[in-house]
Design an enzyme around this catalytic site. Structure first.
Site, PDB file in Angstrom:
ATOM      1  N   ILE A   1       0.830  -1.206   0.000  1.00 11.60           N
ATOM      2  CA  ILE A   1       0.000   0.000   0.000  1.00 11.60           C
ATOM      3  C   ILE A   1       0.866   1.259   0.000  1.00 11.60           C
ATOM      4  CG2 ILE A   1      -1.659   1.350   1.344  1.00 11.60           C
ATOM      5  CD1 ILE A   1      -2.928  -1.322   2.206  1.00 11.60           C
TER       6      ILE A   1
ATOM      7  N   THR B   1      -4.367   5.884   7.107  1.00  7.56           N
ATOM      8  CA  THR B   1      -5.287   4.860   6.610  1.00  7.56           C
ATOM      9  C   THR B   1      -4.798   3.475   7.020  1.00  7.56           C
ATOM     10  OG1 THR B   1      -4.113   4.851   4.474  1.00  7.56           O
ATOM     11  CG2 THR B   1      -6.097   6.212   4.634  1.00  7.56           C
ATOM     12  N   GLY B   2      -3.930   3.419   8.060  1.00 12.48           N
ATOM     13  CA  GLY B   2      -3.390   2.157   8.545  1.00 12.48           C
ATOM     14  C   GLY B   2      -4.216   1.598   9.689  1.00 12.48           C
ATOM     15  N   ARG B   3      -3.828   1.911  10.913  1.00 15.44           N
ATOM     16  CA  ARG B   3      -4.558   1.513  12.112  1.00 15.44           C
ATOM     17  C   ARG B   3      -4.566   2.689  13.079  1.00 15.44           C
ATOM     18  NH1 ARG B   3      -6.255  -1.910   9.354  1.00 15.44           N
ATOM     19  NH2 ARG B   3      -6.442  -4.170   9.711  1.00 15.44           N
TER      20      ARG B   3
ATOM     21  N   ASP C   1      -8.757   7.865   8.451  1.00 17.85           N
ATOM     22  CA  ASP C   1      -9.753   6.846   8.135  1.00 17.85           C
ATOM     23  C   ASP C   1      -9.853   5.824   9.255  1.00 17.85           C
ATOM     24  OD1 ASP C   1     -11.629   5.569   6.296  1.00 17.85           O
ATOM     25  OD2 ASP C   1     -10.113   3.990   6.089  1.00 17.85           O
TER      26      ASP C   1
ATOM     27  N   GLU D   1     -11.921   3.126  17.781  1.00 14.98           N
ATOM     28  CA  GLU D   1     -13.044   3.100  16.828  1.00 14.98           C
ATOM     29  C   GLU D   1     -13.947   1.885  17.015  1.00 14.98           C
ATOM     30  OE1 GLU D   1     -11.469   0.933  12.834  1.00 14.98           O
ATOM     31  OE2 GLU D   1     -10.456   2.812  13.316  1.00 14.98           O
TER      32      GLU D   1
ATOM     33  N   HIS E   1     -13.152   4.048   8.615  1.00 12.90           N
ATOM     34  CA  HIS E   1     -12.381   2.870   8.213  1.00 12.90           C
ATOM     35  C   HIS E   1     -12.951   2.284   6.918  1.00 12.90           C
ATOM     36  CE1 HIS E   1      -9.723  -0.539  10.018  1.00 12.90           C
ATOM     37  NE2 HIS E   1      -9.581  -0.483   8.697  1.00 12.90           N
ATOM     38  N   THR E   2     -12.961   3.108   5.893  1.00 10.79           N
ATOM     39  CA  THR E   2     -13.598   2.723   4.637  1.00 10.79           C
ATOM     40  C   THR E   2     -12.662   2.702   3.445  1.00 10.79           C
ATOM     41  OG1 THR E   2     -15.570   3.191   3.277  1.00 10.79           O
ATOM     42  CG2 THR E   2     -14.270   5.089   4.000  1.00 10.79           C
ATOM     43  N   ALA E   3     -11.367   3.002   3.656  1.00  8.37           N
ATOM     44  CA  ALA E   3     -10.445   3.088   2.524  1.00  8.37           C
ATOM     45  C   ALA E   3     -10.375   1.795   1.726  1.00  8.37           C
ATOM     46  CB  ALA E   3      -9.053   3.487   3.013  1.00  8.37           C
ATOM     47  N   TYR E   4     -10.512   0.661   2.392  1.00 11.16           N
ATOM     48  CA  TYR E   4     -10.398  -0.648   1.743  1.00 11.16           C
ATOM     49  C   TYR E   4     -11.657  -1.049   0.993  1.00 11.16           C
ATOM     50  CZ  TYR E   4     -13.710  -2.637   5.020  1.00 11.16           C
ATOM     51  OH  TYR E   4     -14.868  -2.908   5.710  1.00 11.16           O
TER      52      TYR E   4
END
Length: 343
Positions: A160, A250-252, A276, A281, A313-316
């Protein structure tokens, strides 16, 4: 591959589209599937009865008690439909006799989303859109920045992170990289350290983490979450960043000390953030919380700020990633059975 017994997989925590893809793909691989919307727990491990392999999502942590219950039900393999597996205690799973593997999926969706968030941050998109929604069409009091004028630090140069760098090169910005092997060890890597599996042969200027933080106008995080990377950006490292710098994650969520991040935004140390993923969360993202209290004060404070863009958390979350994760969960199971069919 041929097996003396039928191969089955139980897929827990499936949304409607995931369930449909499992039903479509499993028969093509000669695999029988049991599918449930519920996340795996002590109460539903019976659904895995007869199957040594299960597939799980990343949204719900798997407790040690659930791992023990799965083992008693005959499960010896977990494939998580995610790149990260911080929601599973992999060492404990191994001690009770369960192997855990993640899946690979196209890095492009997360990379695209990362660049989108980065652009939104440096162009003050959140406050602009919010004002336009209430018919206030004045321009932001601070002008935006062009990427060709910026230095972007990429932390984590796996698939990524590498895909993000490929996109950033087209914008003409300078790229600094802190590679995966140093990230995963939790120790700063020397200049020229290799980027780790899946990294580009041309990863940008490889530097130490300290140099990346002090030199970057934007820092974007693509590291795995483990004991060495927990709060990778803590108070001290955030204070070493360039005044007015931006952070994209956009990782964790737990890669960042969120309390320290909020403080740096409040005192003007940072120019803005685009997240993200957010520490704490769990139980908030992926749920309708409009009429339910949210206990995370840092999250609530971030969402109040005009220079903090938050997404759940929607990047994926793309069609291609869906196909990849389901297919690779099935092939993971088949490969496990191939390795262990005589055990």
């Amino acid at each position: 591959m041929t097996y003396s017994e039928p191969v089955g997989i139980t897929a827990f925590g499936c949304g409607r589209d995931e369930a449909a893809r499992f039903r479509e793909l499993a028969p093509r691989f000669g695999v029988t599937s049991t599918i449930t919307e519920s996340a795996v727990s002590e109460d539903n491990v019976r659904l895995a009865s007869g199957n040594r392999c299960i597939s799980v999502g990343h949204k719900t942590p798997i407790t040690p008690a659930t791992l023990r219950a799965l083992r008693r039900a005959g499960v010896s393999y977990i494939s998580t439909r995610s790149i990260g597996y911080d929601h599973i205690d992999v060492d404990y799973a191994g001690r009770v006799g369960i192997s855990v593997e993640n899946v690979c999926y196209s890095p492009d969706g997360v990379a695209d989303y990362t660049v989108m968030m980065l652009l939104m941050a440096v162009r003050h998109a959140k406050s602009t859109v919010r004002r336009a929604d209430v018919h206030d069409y004045r321009l932001h009091h601070v002008r935006g920045k062009e990427l060709r004028d910026l230095t972007v630090g990429v932390v984590g140069t796996g698939r990524i992170g590498t895909a993000v760098m490929e996109r950033l090169r087209a914008f003409g910005c300078r790229i600094l990289a802190y590679g995966n092997r140093a990230v995963e060890s939790g120790r700063p890597g020397p200049p020229g350290a290799p980027g780790g599996p899946g990294a580009s042969d041309d990863p940008g200027d490889e530097v130490s983490l300290d140099e990346l933080l002090t030199s970057s106008d934007v820092v974007t995080l693509h590291a795995p979450l483990n004991a060495g990377t927990y709060h990778l950006l803590g108070r001290a490292r955030i204070q070493r960043m360039k005044p007015g710098a931006f952070v994209v994650n956009t990782g964790r969520g737990a890669l960042i000390d969120t309390v320290a991040l909020v403080a740096a935004l409040e005192d003007g140390r940072l120019g803005g953030v685009a997240l993200d993923v957010v520490e704490g969360e769990e139980g908030v993202f992926y749920a309708d919380r409009r009429n339910a209290p949210i206990d995370s004060k840092p999250l609530l404070r971030l969402q109040e700020m005009p220079n903090a863009f938050i997404s759940p958390h929607t990047a994926y979350y793309t069609d291609r990633a869906l196909s990849d994760t389901v297919e690779n969960s099935i092939t993971n199971c088949l490969e496990f059975e191939s390795r262990n069919q005589h055990v």
